[in-house]
Design a protein around this motif. Structure first.
Motif, short mmCIF file in Angstrom:
data_model
loop_
_atom_site.label_atom_id
_atom_site.label_comp_id
_atom_site.label_asym_id
_atom_site.label_seq_id
_atom_site.Cartn_x
_atom_site.Cartn_y
_atom_site.Cartn_z
N ASP A 149 -6.60 -31.55 1.64
CA ASP A 149 -5.81 -32.58 2.31
C ASP A 149 -6.44 -33.96 2.10
O ASP A 149 -5.73 -34.95 1.86
CB ASP A 149 -5.72 -32.29 3.81
CG ASP A 149 -4.79 -31.13 4.12
OD1 ASP A 149 -3.97 -30.79 3.25
OD2 ASP A 149 -4.91 -30.56 5.22
N HIS A 150 -7.76 -34.02 2.19
CA HIS A 150 -8.44 -35.29 1.98
C HIS A 150 -8.25 -35.77 0.54
O HIS A 150 -7.99 -36.96 0.30
CB HIS A 150 -9.93 -35.15 2.29
CG HIS A 150 -10.73 -36.36 2.00
ND1 HIS A 150 -11.52 -36.49 0.89
CD2 HIS A 150 -10.85 -37.54 2.68
CE1 HIS A 150 -12.09 -37.68 0.88
NE2 HIS A 150 -11.72 -38.33 1.96
N GLU A 151 -8.37 -34.88 -0.42
CA GLU A 151 -8.22 -35.27 -1.83
C GLU A 151 -6.82 -35.80 -2.10
O GLU A 151 -6.65 -36.78 -2.82
CB GLU A 151 -8.52 -34.07 -2.72
CG GLU A 151 -9.98 -33.64 -2.71
CD GLU A 151 -10.23 -32.42 -3.57
OE1 GLU A 151 -9.28 -31.98 -4.28
OE2 GLU A 151 -11.35 -31.90 -3.56
N ARG A 152 -5.81 -35.17 -1.53
CA ARG A 152 -4.43 -35.62 -1.74
C ARG A 152 -4.21 -37.02 -1.16
O ARG A 152 -3.71 -37.92 -1.85
CB ARG A 152 -3.46 -34.63 -1.11
CG ARG A 152 -2.02 -35.15 -1.00
CD ARG A 152 -1.11 -34.15 -0.32
NE ARG A 152 0.16 -34.76 0.02
CZ ARG A 152 0.44 -35.31 1.21
NH1 ARG A 152 -0.49 -35.32 2.17
NH2 ARG A 152 1.61 -35.86 1.44
N LEU A 153 -4.60 -37.22 0.09
CA LEU A 153 -4.33 -38.49 0.75
C LEU A 153 -5.23 -39.60 0.22
O LEU A 153 -4.75 -40.71 -0.05
CB LEU A 153 -4.53 -38.33 2.26
CG LEU A 153 -3.57 -37.35 2.95
CD1 LEU A 153 -4.00 -37.09 4.39
CD2 LEU A 153 -2.14 -37.88 2.92
N ARG A 154 -6.51 -39.33 0.06
CA ARG A 154 -7.40 -40.36 -0.45
C ARG A 154 -7.07 -40.69 -1.90
O ARG A 154 -7.20 -41.84 -2.33
CB ARG A 154 -8.86 -39.92 -0.32
CG ARG A 154 -9.86 -41.01 -0.79
CD ARG A 154 -11.29 -40.52 -0.65
NE ARG A 154 -12.23 -41.43 -1.27
CZ ARG A 154 -12.91 -42.39 -0.65
NH1 ARG A 154 -12.72 -42.58 0.65
NH2 ARG A 154 -13.76 -43.15 -1.29
N GLY A 155 -6.65 -39.67 -2.66
CA GLY A 155 -6.27 -39.93 -4.05
C GLY A 155 -5.14 -40.95 -4.15
O GLY A 155 -5.14 -41.80 -5.04
N ALA A 156 -4.18 -40.87 -3.24
CA ALA A 156 -3.09 -41.85 -3.24
C ALA A 156 -3.63 -43.25 -2.96
O ALA A 156 -3.19 -44.24 -3.56
CB ALA A 156 -2.04 -41.46 -2.21
N GLU A 393 -16.73 -42.48 1.71
CA GLU A 393 -17.22 -43.83 1.48
C GLU A 393 -16.03 -44.78 1.27
O GLU A 393 -15.02 -44.40 0.66
CB GLU A 393 -18.12 -43.87 0.26
CG GLU A 393 -18.74 -45.23 -0.02
CD GLU A 393 -19.73 -45.20 -1.17
OE1 GLU A 393 -20.31 -46.25 -1.49
OE2 GLU A 393 -19.93 -44.10 -1.75
N CYS A 394 -16.14 -45.99 1.78
CA CYS A 394 -15.04 -46.95 1.72
C CYS A 394 -14.58 -47.16 0.28
O CYS A 394 -15.37 -47.60 -0.57
CB CYS A 394 -15.48 -48.28 2.32
SG CYS A 394 -14.23 -49.58 2.19
N PRO A 395 -13.31 -46.88 -0.04
CA PRO A 395 -12.84 -47.01 -1.41
C PRO A 395 -12.53 -48.45 -1.82
O PRO A 395 -12.42 -48.74 -3.01
CB PRO A 395 -11.57 -46.16 -1.42
CG PRO A 395 -11.04 -46.26 -0.03
CD PRO A 395 -12.26 -46.34 0.85
N GLY A 396 -12.38 -49.35 -0.84
CA GLY A 396 -12.00 -50.72 -1.16
C GLY A 396 -13.12 -51.72 -0.97
O GLY A 396 -12.88 -52.92 -0.81
#
Length: 546
Positions: A149-156, A393-396
């Motif tokens: 679930d994390h990979e799907r949402l964070r990937g977007a 970790e913060c992606p932005g």
């Protein structure tokens, strides 16, 4: 970082652990931490037993007025992982060690982001109206998810961030920075928190998301309010969500080249609710972090002799100053939280399934294991935990860095003689669990006319760029009154610094004809650049996205 809730706390599906804990009923003799008394060298008692003793609180006067002092007391008393009390005296663990924080954030199989695991939710210790409910209440977004679930949402989210035009963003940062300076440059004085640091990140983020028309003072104040646990936090949250919901509906009908469109069209197939929730996450996380970072960097530039000497002397660029600040005074002091998946051990402490843990960012950044000398420069070292670590970790974070260093550079170019208007000890702060905000940063400077920033952002025009310097106030030197005239030799050129020049901390100057309005030292510096140095500076500007 997490944001206010749209789901009530409590068990939700099979992931919620059973209530109760076998550690209840521990005796007073078990409250001593390991190795502190009686020659014991085994792991200490569980959190439930420790909560019966005199634990230190992560709220109240001591935590708000001197959080770093509190962290060091906890480190001396308990080691790298300390039992603490959250609001309402709810027990939790504060992780102080740099290595222990890295292990916790990098091991979601042991320390989950799913707050539904928290035992305090099920035994009533942390009720639905708890002051921190806007922070810990589970939501269907990537920061509360693990695994697939994390990979799907964070990937977007990360895929959409990757489409941002960083060069274009820096041009907007430079333009908006000069627009904000125009609003107070005639006055000769300003509060750089309320007039600059609080507004620049929101102006840039609304542009990135695709809703520049929504930027307003109301949106700024709602963003600041909604993570503080105030009585108006829910109202502020509703205002922000209504703004973002309108944006999602518009982008479903009329796509544009912006973050909201990329998120709605991502192959992960996010629902409108998921898109809105993640737009809120990105907006608030980026805004709050960057507003605090800008204020902290400006304060350190104006008050820290090390910063003044190295920046003015050209030995440190603004991006390097930003990085040093992320070590010394991170935008968030802590992040709540992680929840133990099962019984385990961390830092010599016995952690039980369902225990809550707090990521100790500021404490980890000064861990003696990694920073035995706090006065040593950390230039070139990004091992700090200012943006957390591991899969969450913060992606932005690079967007936040760009807003801070480009915006501060633009401000200092416009106001090269800026200095603090009060003594440093007079500055006021507001403490909370996750941050310590500088409330005001009053400064004085020579009044200057506004610059033209009405045209579209452009990196085409090269303009004279004086090397800025920061003057520190001296007790024996009177500051000029706000309306005093300024000798022409001290006034910089009125041209708007181009985006190709922003964010270089005064080291990326292009070869230009000798400019008027420079002091002799600046003219000498202007002539001094050799061809190889200019070439390397051009490469550096290109690399930074100018």
């Amino acid at each position: 970082m997490t944001i206010p809730y749209s789901h009530r706390p409590g068990p939700d599906g099979p992931m919620a652990p059973p209530p109760g804990c076998p550690a209840h009923g521990m005796t007073a003799s078990e409250l001593n931490p390991p190795g502190r008394s009686g020659g014991q060298d085994t792991m200490g008692p569980t959190l439930d037993g420790l909560a019966a003793g005199g634990l230190r609180r992560l709220y109240g006067p001591e935590a708000e007025n001197d959080p770093m002092g509190l962290y060091e007391k906890l480190r001396a008393e308990h080691g790298s992982v300390a039992p603490v009390l959250l609001h309402g005296d709810v027990p939790a663990w504060l992780v102080l060690g740099h290595g222990d924080n890295l292990h916790m954030t990098r091991t979601p199989s042991q320390f989950s982001r799913d707050s539904r695991r928290w035992r305090a939710l099920h035994d009533g210790t942390a009720p639905a109206d708890h002051p921190l409910a806007p922070i810990f209440t589970w939501q269907p977004i990537c920061v509360f998810a693990d695994g697939a679930d994390h990979e799907r949402l964070r990937g977007a989210v990360t895929d959409s961030i990757a489409q941002i035009d960083h060069r274009g963003v820096r041009r907007y940062i430079n333009r908006y920075s000069n627009r904000l300076v125009n609003e107070f440059c005639r006055d000769g004085r300003a509060d750089l928190v309320s007039r600059f640091a609080e507004h620049l990140p929101m102006m840039v983020m609304t542009q990135i998301l695709g809703m520049p028309e929504e930027y307003s003072e109301r949106l700024v104040q709602a963003a600041r309010d909604m993570i503080k646990g105030t009585e108006t936090a829910n109202e502020s949250n509703a205002y922000v969500m209504a703004t973002l919901t309108r944006l999602v509906k518009r982008r479903r009908i009329a796509p544009e080249e912006d973050f909201a469109t990329w998120l709605t069209e991502h192959p992960a197939g996010l629902t409108d609710d998921e898109v809105g929730q993640h737009l809120r996450l990105v907006l608030i996380a980026a805004y709050e972090t960057t507003a605090n970072l800008i204020a902290n960097v400006l304060r350190m530039v104006l008050t820290d002799p090390r910063f003044r000497a190295q920046l003015s002397g050209g030995h440190m660029t603004l991006p390097e100053a930003v990085e040093q600040t992320l070590w010394d005074e991170p935008p968030f002091t802590t992040i709540f939280g992680r929840w133990a998946v099962g019984d385990t051990e961390l830092g010599g402490q016995r952690i039980r399934a369902g225990d809550a843990l707090v990521v100790g960012i500021a404490a980890a950044n000064v861990d003696p294991v990694v920073r035995p000398d706090l006065n040593a420069s950390m230039q070139g070292n990004r091992a700090h935990l200012a943006f957390s670590g591991g899969p969450h970790e913060c992606p932005g974070q690079d967007i936040g860095r760009a807003i801070a260093d480009t915006g501060i550079d633009a401000l200092l170019l416009r106001l090269p003689d800026v200095q603090l208007a009060v003594e440093e000890h007079e500055l006021r702060y507001e403490g909370a669990l996750m941050s310590r905000q500088l409330l005001e940063l009053p400064v004085t400077f020579a009044p200057r006319p506004p610059q033209d920033v009405t045209g579209p952002p452009s990196a085409s025009a090269a303009v004279p760029r004086p090397r800025w310097r920061v003057d520190s106030p001296r007790p024996d030197a009177a500051r000029p009154p706000a309306g005093a005239a300024v000798p022409s030799s001290q006034v910089p050129s009125a041209g708007v610094p181009s985006a190709g020049e922003a964010g270089t901390g005064g080291t990326g100057t292009r070869p230009i004809p000798e400019a008027t309005g420079l002091v002799p030292e600046q003219r000498r510096e202007q002539r001094a650049g050799s061809a190889p140095k200019r070439a390397w500076r051009a490469v550096a500007r290109w690399w930074r996205g100018h």
